[in-house]
Design an enzyme around this catalytic site. Structure first.
Site, PDB file in Angstrom:
ATOM      1  N   LEU A 125       4.845  -9.213  -9.398  1.00 16.45           N
ATOM      2  CA  LEU A 125       3.787  -9.605  -8.661  1.00 16.45           C
ATOM      3  C   LEU A 125       2.635  -7.534  -8.449  1.00 16.45           C
ATOM      4  O   LEU A 125       1.888  -7.411  -9.430  1.00 16.45           O
ATOM      5  CB  LEU A 125       2.747 -10.475  -7.552  1.00 16.45           C
ATOM      6  CG  LEU A 125       1.664 -10.363  -7.029  1.00 16.45           C
ATOM      7  CD1 LEU A 125       1.147 -10.769  -8.118  1.00 16.45           C
ATOM      8  CD2 LEU A 125       1.596 -10.842  -5.706  1.00 16.45           C
ATOM      9  N   PHE A 156       8.456  -2.098  -7.586  1.00 19.01           N
ATOM     10  CA  PHE A 156       9.226  -2.602  -6.486  1.00 19.01           C
ATOM     11  C   PHE A 156       9.970  -3.427  -6.822  1.00 19.01           C
ATOM     12  O   PHE A 156      10.051  -4.414  -5.841  1.00 19.01           O
ATOM     13  CB  PHE A 156       8.233  -2.155  -5.307  1.00 19.01           C
ATOM     14  CG  PHE A 156       7.498  -0.845  -4.707  1.00 19.01           C
ATOM     15  CD1 PHE A 156       8.293   0.198  -5.283  1.00 19.01           C
ATOM     16  CD2 PHE A 156       7.060  -0.608  -3.983  1.00 19.01           C
ATOM     17  CE1 PHE A 156       8.077   1.211  -4.559  1.00 19.01           C
ATOM     18  CE2 PHE A 156       5.838   0.233  -3.775  1.00 19.01           C
ATOM     19  CZ  PHE A 156       6.976   1.260  -4.006  1.00 19.01           C
ATOM     20  N   GLN A 337      17.236   2.558  21.918  1.00 18.70           N
ATOM     21  CA  GLN A 337      17.080   2.998  22.938  1.00 18.70           C
ATOM     22  C   GLN A 337      18.278   2.988  24.280  1.00 18.70           C
ATOM     23  O   GLN A 337      18.543   4.158  24.904  1.00 18.70           O
ATOM     24  CB  GLN A 337      15.626   3.287  23.634  1.00 18.70           C
ATOM     25  CG  GLN A 337      15.480   3.935  25.365  1.00 18.70           C
ATOM     26  CD  GLN A 337      14.648   5.386  24.577  1.00 18.70           C
ATOM     27  OE1 GLN A 337      14.823   5.244  22.715  1.00 18.70           O
ATOM     28  NE2 GLN A 337      14.379   6.107  25.714  1.00 18.70           N
ATOM     29  N   GLY A 341      21.942   8.701  22.593  1.00 24.24           N
ATOM     30  CA  GLY A 341      22.125   9.695  21.479  1.00 24.24           C
ATOM     31  C   GLY A 341      22.938   8.406  20.613  1.00 24.24           C
ATOM     32  O   GLY A 341      23.226   8.780  19.089  1.00 24.24           O
ATOM     33  N   GLU A 364       6.452  -8.661   1.402  1.00 26.88           N
ATOM     34  CA  GLU A 364       5.404 -10.024   1.202  1.00 26.88           C
ATOM     35  C   GLU A 364       4.794 -10.422   2.178  1.00 26.88           C
ATOM     36  O   GLU A 364       4.034 -11.286   2.946  1.00 26.88           O
ATOM     37  CB  GLU A 364       6.996 -11.211   1.551  1.00 26.88           C
ATOM     38  CG  GLU A 364       7.581 -10.939   0.569  1.00 26.88           C
ATOM     39  CD  GLU A 364       8.216 -11.710  -0.258  1.00 26.88           C
ATOM     40  OE1 GLU A 364       8.741 -12.748   0.693  1.00 26.88           O
ATOM     41  OE2 GLU A 364       9.552 -12.002  -0.537  1.00 26.88           O
ATOM     42  N   THR A 366       1.797  -7.029   4.306  1.00 26.83           N
ATOM     43  CA  THR A 366       1.966  -6.166   5.724  1.00 26.83           C
ATOM     44  C   THR A 366       1.110  -6.841   6.594  1.00 26.83           C
ATOM     45  O   THR A 366       0.941  -8.003   6.749  1.00 26.83           O
ATOM     46  CB  THR A 366       1.246  -4.638   4.847  1.00 26.83           C
ATOM     47  OG1 THR A 366       0.032  -5.074   4.911  1.00 26.83           O
ATOM     48  CG2 THR A 366       1.536  -3.958   3.707  1.00 26.83           C
TER      49      THR A 366
END
Ligand code: COS
Length: 384
Positions: A125, A156, A337, A341, A364, A366
């Site tokens: 599409l 894409f 988080q 590290g 599909e 946004t």
């Protein structure tokens, strides 16, 4: 659902759960390194019948309801989402059009091969200048006797390098005709003039391949049209309603995986003399994420049941995909988080899951397009 059907579903769910944990999780690192889905995984996906989840039983598929489909997707998407992408287009947008709008001949020709995984399907599409504004596509299909001649470029396209058949959306009437001038065609991979570009290098989703597909004077018989002329856009939108629920299931499965990665780390990692899971600020990150994961799952199951009962679920599918994929993004961020590290280095799965889930808010539909669809449907209902 009958007792027998429910029992079969629970067995299938359990088989997918075991497959995800015993086969997919151990293969994740290899997929990162090779950018390929290993053969033993593809064989396993076939054996579970996952290429044919949505294909009716009479054409060799599992013939699952939408509720049953999302229950399996939750389990498979406990593993990184590229595994699902490998069979996703063949079940979702690449096949739904054939199931719903195909002629008997088209169904018999493609569905059994697609359901077994012998052939893969892609949905073409999006174009370089037509993404969210899907109705602005410019690929053309011009009638020439018993044939149509297709020219244009699609962008894409997931699984294009693997696909044996493409559902291609092209303009059969001038642009002024708007979305009503768009028709869908089934175009086979080996048709002269069709070429597939090199897969794009992406931020995440290793193992899933997206490429451009070029059509240069591609001649297809008129019988390759899917559904009546001019109905391509509407049919694409209906397939996307279903696919967005499927995608919400992908996000929901990942929410659980992300939570488990965060829980594991928080209970093992000690600071200030105790596991960090004992600290209330860490608990807040876990609890907020659990609440969102639970809400996502409940929404998706409810909307899937509504779709199975025949309700139009355009608004609900948009709400589910918006909420579940945004929740997955927030949860990935919180769980990273918690890892501190260690979350930023490649030793831990959270680093790649964080990159993978970023795509869910884009493809599909946004998040912004889904907000727009939700508000439009609300206004339509309100104004009667
Ligand atoms: N189900 C059935 N029909 C639908 C529909 C749906 N979910 N959505 C739209 N339609 C119909 C409309 O009713 C309208 O029909 P009429 O002309 O008879 O009134 C027609 O299709 C055109 O719809 P609309 O006017 O809403 O089109 P727009 O161009 O304004 O907007 C959006 C459509 C933005 C919703 C659409 O382009 C979209 O979903 N874009 C995102 C595309 C996308 O998700 N791309 C991801 C890649 S594909 S995997």
């Amino acid at each position: 659902m009958t007792d027998d059907r429910e029992e079969t579903l629970e067995l299938l769910v359990e088989a997918c759960r075991r497959f995800a944990r015993e086969v997919l999780l151990p293969a994740e690192k290899t997929v990162q390194e090779t950018n390929e889905i290993p053969d033993h995984v593809v064989r396993g996906l076939r054996e579970l019948g996952l290429f044919g989840m949505t294909v009716p039983e009479e054409y060799g598929g599992l013939g699952l309801s939408v509720y049953e489909e999302v229950r399996l997707v939750f389990e498979i998407c406990y593993a990184q989402p590229a595994f699902r992408s490998f069979f996703g287009t063949t079940n979702g947008v690449g096949t739904l059009g054939i199931i719903h709008y195909g002629t008997e001949e088209q169904k018999r020709k493609y569905l059994p091969k697609l359901a077994s995984g012998e052939m893969m399907a892609s949905f073409a599409l999006t174009e370089p200048d037509s993404g969210s504004d899907a109705a602005s596509l410019t690929t053309k299909a011009v009638r020439d006797g018993d044939h149509y001649v297709i020219n244009g470029t699609k962008r894409f396209i997931t699984n294009a390098i693997h696909a044996g058949v493409f559902t291609v959306f092209a303009r059969t009437a001038p642009k002024e005709a708007g979305s009503g001038g768009i028709s869908a065609f089934l175009v086979e991979r080996n048709t002269p003039g069709l070429s597939v570009g090199k897969p794009y290098e992406k931020m995440g989703f290793a193992g899933s391949h997206e490429s451009d597909v070029m059509f240069e004077d591609v001649r297809v018989p008129a019988s390759a049209m899917l559904g009546p002329e001019g109905t391509g856009f509407k049919n694409a939108m209906k397939s996307l309603d279903h696919a967005r629920l499927h995608m919400s299931g992908v996000a929901t499965g990942l929410c659980q995986r992300l939570l488990d990665e965060g829980m594991r780390y928080a209970t093992e990692r000690k600071q200030f003399g105790k596991p960090i899971a004992q600290f209330q600020l860490i608990q807040a990150l876990l609890a907020d994420s659990q609440a969102e994961a639970y809400a996502a799952r409940a929404m998706v199951e409810r909307a899937a049941r509504d779709m199975d009962s025949g309700k139009k679920i355009t608004k609900e599918a948009a709400c589910c995909k918006y909420f579940a994929t945004e929740a997955a993004g927030r949860i990935a961020d919180r769980m990273l988080q918690i890892h501190g590290g260690n979350g930023y280095i490649k030793e831990y799965p959270i680093e790649r899951l964080y990159r993978d889930v970023r795509l869910l808010r884009i493809y599909e539909g946004t998040s912004q397009i889904l907000q727009l669809i939700t508000a439009r449907e609300m206004l339509r209902e309100f104004e009667g």
